[in-house]
Enzyme design. Structure first.
Site, PDB file in Angstrom:
ATOM      1  N   SER A 138     -10.962  10.761 -11.170  1.00  0.00           N
ATOM      2  CA  SER A 138     -10.729  12.197 -11.340  1.00  0.00           C
ATOM      3  C   SER A 138     -11.063  12.861 -10.008  1.00  0.00           C
ATOM      4  O   SER A 138     -11.758  12.261  -9.178  1.00  0.00           O
ATOM      5  CB  SER A 138     -11.684  12.731 -12.423  1.00  0.00           C
ATOM      6  OG  SER A 138     -11.752  14.144 -12.397  1.00  0.00           O
ATOM      7  N   TYR A 151     -19.944  13.376 -16.671  1.00  0.00           N
ATOM      8  CA  TYR A 151     -18.563  13.077 -16.273  1.00  0.00           C
ATOM      9  C   TYR A 151     -18.476  12.880 -14.762  1.00  0.00           C
ATOM     10  O   TYR A 151     -17.868  11.920 -14.274  1.00  0.00           O
ATOM     11  CB  TYR A 151     -17.666  14.233 -16.733  1.00  0.00           C
ATOM     12  CG  TYR A 151     -16.178  13.992 -16.599  1.00  0.00           C
ATOM     13  CD1 TYR A 151     -15.466  13.365 -17.615  1.00  0.00           C
ATOM     14  CD2 TYR A 151     -15.483  14.420 -15.476  1.00  0.00           C
ATOM     15  CE1 TYR A 151     -14.093  13.164 -17.508  1.00  0.00           C
ATOM     16  CE2 TYR A 151     -14.113  14.222 -15.360  1.00  0.00           C
ATOM     17  CZ  TYR A 151     -13.420  13.599 -16.379  1.00  0.00           C
ATOM     18  OH  TYR A 151     -12.057  13.403 -16.266  1.00  0.00           O
TER      19      TYR A 151
END
Ligand code: NAD
Length: 256
Positions: A138, A151
């Site tokens: 990401s 995350y």
């Protein structure tokens, strides 16, 4: 280009994983799907592309189930040539409020599952002297955002794992690279749009504009199809010596 190859994509019943599975199937790869929710729909979409498709429902937070999934794929197709570590979840809260069980789940699903699937896939790839490990990281593998501690930590870990795997396979026909998307409008992000709309009492469209405006200068979502095309490039002969990159497709997010 990929006929006679088998691709296993974790978390591929939805969103980015399904987009990558379709792109690889369009190149002729047989597909092993994984993930929760509707399975028959995604299976039918892949089968319609004229390749073989299997499914294993391993929970990616459980190493024993990951091992069973890798064994099943080898049983069905001989080996996994392309491994896409994509399964992932999100939870948003400040560090001091972050539920400990959410931290553990995000680390297990978004990071440790990639380690387990990769360690189990590499021996057969080395024997064949061809393989592709593609980690869906990401932009949060490259930069941080508030309230996403687990995350961001997991995705930075995925980028690190990508580099080490690439180094350990650098003299072979196996490559490992990461894809770093910005915002992609999948169920994972729709939940964040819904939360923003509810918190601020605004419409879905206004919440989307706000979300994009905070981070993504292009004001456009990246699509699963675009990410699928990048995965296909990594699998192409042109990708033979692309090793250990973390390639962002993010509308300018990390250029700022
Ligand atoms: P999604 O929610 O649409 O899909 C996630 C997939 O993972 C689903 O198939 C789901 O069933 C599966 N999954 C969840 N928990 C699982 C578990 N324990 N075991 C097995 N499968 C499980 O989300 P998405 O947006 O397509 O996300 C896919 C990946 O892309 C994730 O790693 C996510 O972090 C990453 N990503 C997404 C975005 C975005 O904007 N959507 C941006 C950057 C990175």
């Amino acid at each position: 280009m990929l006929s006679n190859k088998t691709a296993l994509i974790t978390g591929s019943t939805s969103g980015i994983g399904l987009g990558i599975a379709k792109a690889l199937a369009q190149q002729g790869a047989n597909i092993v799907l994984n993930g929760f929710g509707d399975v028959e729909g995604p299976k039918a979409e892949i089968a319609a592309l004229g390749v073989k498709v299997e499914y294993h429902g391993a929970d990616m937070s459980k190493p024993a189930e990951i091992e069973a999934m890798m064994g099943y794929a080898a049983e069905q197709f001989g080996r996994v040539d392309i491994l896409v570590n994509n399964a992932g979840i999100q939870h948003v809260a400040k560090v001091e409020d972050f539920p400990v069980e959410k931290w553990d789940a995000i680390l297990a699903i978004n990071l440790s599952s990639a380690f387990h699937a990769t360690r189990l896939a590499l021996p057969a790839m080395r024997t064949a002297n061809w393989g592709r490990v593609i980690n869906v990281a990401s932009v949060h593998g490259l930069v941080g955002s508030a309230e996403k501690s687990a995350y961001v930590a997991a995705k930075h870990g995925v980028v690190g794992l990508t580099k080490v795997t690439a180094l350990e396979t650098a003299s072979t026909g196996v490559t490992c690279n990461a894809i770093c998307p910005g915002w992609v409008l999948t169920p994972l992000v729709q939940k964040q749009v819904d939360a923003k709309a509810a918190a601020q009492g605004i419409s879905n469209d206004d919440a989307i504009k706000l979300l994009l405006g905070e981070k993504e200068p292009s004001m456009q979502f990246t699509t699963p199809e675009e990410l699928g095309a990048l995965a296909v490039f990594f699998c192409s002969p042109a990708g033979n010596n692309v090793r250990g990159v973390a390639w962002n497709m993010d509308g300018g997010w990390v250029a700022q």
